[in-house]
Each structure stands twice: as C-alpha cells, then as structure tokens.
Design a protein around this motif. Sequence first.
Motif, PDB file in Angstrom:
ATOM      1  N   ASN A 128       3.892  11.488  -5.499  1.00 16.53           N
ATOM      2  CA  ASN A 128       4.948  11.321  -6.501  1.00 16.53           C
ATOM      3  C   ASN A 128       5.506  12.622  -7.108  1.00 16.53           C
ATOM      4  O   ASN A 128       4.788  13.413  -7.710  1.00 16.53           O
ATOM      5  CB  ASN A 128       4.428  10.440  -7.638  1.00 16.53           C
ATOM      6  CG  ASN A 128       5.517  10.183  -8.652  1.00 16.53           C
ATOM      7  OD1 ASN A 128       6.637   9.846  -8.281  1.00 16.53           O
ATOM      8  ND2 ASN A 128       5.201  10.373  -9.924  1.00 16.53           N
TER       9      ASN A 128
ATOM     10  N   GLU B 248       0.817  -1.210   0.000  1.00 15.21           N
ATOM     11  CA  GLU B 248       0.000   0.000   0.000  1.00 15.21           C
ATOM     12  C   GLU B 248       0.852   1.262   0.000  1.00 15.21           C
ATOM     13  O   GLU B 248       0.471   2.278  -0.577  1.00 15.21           O
ATOM     14  CB  GLU B 248      -0.964  -0.011   1.203  1.00 15.21           C
ATOM     15  CG  GLU B 248      -2.119  -0.956   0.934  1.00 15.21           C
ATOM     16  CD  GLU B 248      -2.951  -1.279   2.168  1.00 15.21           C
ATOM     17  OE1 GLU B 248      -2.719  -0.651   3.221  1.00 15.21           O
ATOM     18  OE2 GLU B 248      -3.813  -2.178   2.055  1.00 15.21           O
TER      19      GLU B 248
ATOM     20  N   SER C 260       1.504   2.161  -3.725  1.00 18.99           N
ATOM     21  CA  SER C 260       0.416   2.829  -4.457  1.00 18.99           C
ATOM     22  C   SER C 260       0.088   4.170  -3.807  1.00 18.99           C
ATOM     23  O   SER C 260      -0.128   5.167  -4.513  1.00 18.99           O
ATOM     24  CB  SER C 260      -0.812   1.936  -4.574  1.00 18.99           C
ATOM     25  OG  SER C 260      -1.155   1.448  -3.314  1.00 18.99           O
ATOM     26  N   ASP C 261       0.104   4.253  -2.493  1.00 13.21           N
ATOM     27  CA  ASP C 261      -0.206   5.532  -1.823  1.00 13.21           C
ATOM     28  C   ASP C 261       0.745   6.625  -2.282  1.00 13.21           C
ATOM     29  O   ASP C 261       0.320   7.736  -2.587  1.00 13.21           O
ATOM     30  CB  ASP C 261      -0.056   5.409  -0.295  1.00 13.21           C
ATOM     31  CG  ASP C 261      -1.204   4.632   0.328  1.00 13.21           C
ATOM     32  OD1 ASP C 261      -2.170   4.331  -0.397  1.00 13.21           O
ATOM     33  OD2 ASP C 261      -1.109   4.319   1.537  1.00 13.21           O
ATOM     34  N   GLU C 262       2.034   6.284  -2.340  1.00 14.17           N
ATOM     35  CA  GLU C 262       2.994   7.338  -2.684  1.00 14.17           C
ATOM     36  C   GLU C 262       2.845   7.751  -4.153  1.00 14.17           C
ATOM     37  O   GLU C 262       2.914   8.930  -4.476  1.00 14.17           O
ATOM     38  CB  GLU C 262       4.437   6.918  -2.367  1.00 14.17           C
ATOM     39  CG  GLU C 262       5.389   8.118  -2.449  1.00 14.17           C
ATOM     40  CD  GLU C 262       6.805   7.853  -1.931  1.00 14.17           C
ATOM     41  OE1 GLU C 262       7.043   6.798  -1.318  1.00 14.17           O
ATOM     42  OE2 GLU C 262       7.666   8.724  -2.164  1.00 14.17           O
ATOM     43  N   TYR C 263       2.619   6.761  -5.026  1.00 14.91           N
ATOM     44  CA  TYR C 263       2.404   7.136  -6.431  1.00 14.91           C
ATOM     45  C   TYR C 263       1.143   7.981  -6.588  1.00 14.91           C
ATOM     46  O   TYR C 263       1.111   8.936  -7.353  1.00 14.91           O
ATOM     47  CB  TYR C 263       2.298   5.888  -7.316  1.00 14.91           C
ATOM     48  CG  TYR C 263       3.637   5.393  -7.826  1.00 14.91           C
ATOM     49  CD1 TYR C 263       4.487   6.247  -8.544  1.00 14.91           C
ATOM     50  CD2 TYR C 263       4.046   4.089  -7.620  1.00 14.91           C
ATOM     51  CE1 TYR C 263       5.712   5.796  -9.012  1.00 14.91           C
ATOM     52  CE2 TYR C 263       5.266   3.630  -8.091  1.00 14.91           C
ATOM     53  CZ  TYR C 263       6.101   4.489  -8.793  1.00 14.91           C
ATOM     54  OH  TYR C 263       7.299   4.043  -9.261  1.00 14.91           O
ATOM     55  N   TYR C 264       0.088   7.609  -5.856  1.00 10.22           N
ATOM     56  CA  TYR C 264      -1.182   8.324  -6.000  1.00 10.22           C
ATOM     57  C   TYR C 264      -1.151   9.731  -5.405  1.00 10.22           C
ATOM     58  O   TYR C 264      -1.773  10.639  -5.912  1.00 10.22           O
ATOM     59  CB  TYR C 264      -2.329   7.540  -5.345  1.00 10.22           C
ATOM     60  CG  TYR C 264      -2.822   6.370  -6.175  1.00 10.22           C
ATOM     61  CD1 TYR C 264      -2.923   6.469  -7.574  1.00 10.22           C
ATOM     62  CD2 TYR C 264      -3.203   5.182  -5.576  1.00 10.22           C
ATOM     63  CE1 TYR C 264      -3.368   5.400  -8.332  1.00 10.22           C
ATOM     64  CE2 TYR C 264      -3.661   4.103  -6.336  1.00 10.22           C
ATOM     65  CZ  TYR C 264      -3.729   4.225  -7.714  1.00 10.22           C
ATOM     66  OH  TYR C 264      -4.175   3.171  -8.454  1.00 10.22           O
ATOM     67  N   SER C 265      -0.390   9.896  -4.306  1.00 11.10           N
ATOM     68  CA  SER C 265      -0.590  11.167  -3.610  1.00 11.10           C
ATOM     69  C   SER C 265       0.656  12.018  -3.414  1.00 11.10           C
ATOM     70  O   SER C 265       0.528  13.188  -3.043  1.00 11.10           O
ATOM     71  CB  SER C 265      -1.259  10.924  -2.257  1.00 11.10           C
ATOM     72  OG  SER C 265      -0.454  10.066  -1.505  1.00 11.10           O
TER      73      SER C 265
END
Length: 405
Positions: free
Chosen positions: A50, A40, A43-48
């Motif tokens: 990056n 998670e 995906s969290d870092e890419y989504y919010s």
Amino acid sequence: MYDVSKIREDFPILSRTVYGKPLIYLDNAATTQKPRQVVESISDEYYSVNANVHRGVHFLSQQATELHEGSRETVRRFINARSVSEVVFTRGTTESINLVASSFAGGLMKPGDEVIVSVMEHHSNIVPWQLQAERFGIVLKVIPMDEKGELLLDEYEKLFSERTRLVSVTHVSNVLGTVNPVKRMIGMAHAKGVPVLIDGAQSIPHIPVDVQELDADFYVFSGHKIYGPTGIGVLYGKEKWLDRLPPYQGGGEMIQKVTFEKTTFNELPFKFEAGTPDYIGSTALAKALDYVSAIGMEQIAEYEHGLTRYAMSRMKEIKGMRIFGEAEQKSGVISFLVGNIHHFDMGTLLDRLGIAVRTGHHCAEPLMHRLGIEGTVRASFALYNTKEEIDTLVSGIERVSRMFC
Ligand code: PMP
C-alpha cells in the motif's frame, strides 16, 4: 472440462448456510460472490504494498503504480481495447455512464439534440441522460420491444434524425436476460455517423466481449458483477471520443499544469481520473478477470447457457408460471411471477428456504410499465451455480405456490 465443484471451492461463501439451509445464491445480476484470489489480493496489497500511486519516488509507490497500471493492461486485454489510454477506471457502470452523459452533453451537444436509449434500460442508463436533458435541453428517444423482450430494430432505425448524437443501450437486460444484437445496432448507428455506448454491466461476466469487434465507441461495466470488488469499474472509450470529451471531475491526477489563470489537462486516460484512484480495487479486479480468463469466457458462456436452458424448461413446468423475457438470445436471468403471488412474498419465502433471489422493479421501472406489472422475482445465474440448485429453486417455488392455493 468445466469442473463446477472445483470452481465452487474458490468461493468460501457458497458453503455457508442461511436459516440452517445451504445457501443457494441466485442474485448474481445484483452482485457476484468473490473467489479467494480476489479477496486475498485486497488484503495482500494493503499488507505489503500500500502506497499512493503515480509520481511517488519511493519503492512502494512505484510498486503500487506498477500493479495499478498492470491492471489497466489486464482490462485492455480482456475487452481487446486498442490501447490502455482507452481504459478509464471509474466506480462502476453508473459512474461510467454519468461521466459520458455529463461530458458528452456538456461538451458536444446542443439543445434539441437527441439520445436514443431502449425501453429495457436500467435506471442508470436513463436518469443520467434525463439530468442532462434538464441542464442542456437534450431529448431522449426510446427503442420499443416486442412481447418476447426483443428490441424492434425497424423502430430503432426510425428513431434516428438529423439531431441524433448518441445511442446508449444495454448489451444484456438485467430483467429479461435478452442479449441485444448490439453489433448490428452499432453498425446501424455508425451508418448514420452516430456513436454508441454499450452498458455491459450484465454481459461482461457472461459472454466474451471484444470492443473492437463490436466497434463500440464506449463500453462500460462494474467490477463487482464479474467477481471483482465493489467500488471499481471501467469506461472503455475510443480515443477519438475520449479526446474530444471535456473532463468530468476536476482535481489531482487529471491535470498537466495548474495556475489560477488556466489549467491544462493530463493525457488519456488520466484526464478522466481525478483524485486518488482505487488502486487496491484495480488489482483485485484484474485478479477477477484473470480468474474468469483461466476458466475461459467461452466455456463460462456455454456452461451458463446450459443452466439457463435447463432452468427455463424446468420452471415452465410450474403451474401458473409467467416468465418475462423469452428472447432467442437470452443470458442467465429469469424474471417470473407465479399466479397471483406477490413477488415480495415469493422472494421472502424462498429466502427462508436458503434461496437468495431478488424481487421488485430491478431498477427498471419504465420496463415494468411496459410489461404492465409492478415487479418480478428474479433468479440470476453465475459460473458457480448448478443444476441441483435449480432443482431446489423449482421445488422451492412449487412449495411456496402450494402455500397460496
Ligand atoms: N446497468 C445494468 C444493466 C445493470 O444491471 C446494473 C446493475 N444492476 C447497472 C447498470 C448499474 O451497475 P452499478 O450499480 O454497478 O453501477
């Protein structure tokens, strides 16, 4: 209390089936499965968050930089390095060793200088030195072992000469499970003024590591073997050595000032981190380290030790069983052969029962030559494995053996 069923809930892959059977994953020395917290984080870092790290004036870049550098601090704390300057992010153990081999041989060694490795090294702690041997005429010397799979320290002592410049040995063998007495070996090398690199690929997930207590000059490991993502790893190096080594790769991030006439290099650790770093991976690696730290490395070591002892005694009950690696200090790696059954056949048939083990030479061909075999079957444990899984492994091996009788 060590609650393995609760731990297993964090690893969704462990509840899948293969060929209609519950997965029993015993290939942890190759790579470990990932807890939700790690997946998670990616995906969290890419989504919010990056954005490329360092030097960015905008909000996201600063936030990404804080996460990335915060992860370096998490690694520092985990291995008890003195300073974050001593923590270099790499792609993994292999790249860390190549970095040291290339920079050490290219910068600090002369033809005829010697490096000591051991007979139980993974190819990634042999071939990088051989490449440098070809380029710079350095010489490789090899510590032998006894029948139990323990290094012969008297022979080790004899390998030192005026020309010894570095010792590079594994903390834990990925084939035999031997936990080498690296603290003692480092002490012996230091008594002769020789620095030591420890390959921690197989130790970092299983035993507490304190680089200052060991007094290691270099300590390297891969994120994916300690429940972190692939593509990120660590080179710990004492500042006094990293300062002396020339850069490994050139590019952005690792420079201070560039002109066509002359380039000056960035401070540590950035001197060794050319190009955009894997800042998503570093955050996820820090999550993995937080994850194991919350359980406790001592607790993990104790739990896995119990599993290994149980597996060793159960597996020895099997007719025709030959186990390679019976060192007093042994971690959760069991390499074996049964009767004349080829390791590949054993692995393939266990797979049909849902049991994932590894077969072959395990990237340690010189060790296979020493043992006089071509390969083994290897079961390797992690913090989420259970005694019930070992029972299933044992009955699986017995079932396969019966097919060959
Ligand atoms: N050293 C040892 C002892 C290993 O077990 C491994 C992985 N099997 C490596 C080095 C190489 O690690 P990586 O492929 O993650 O670079």
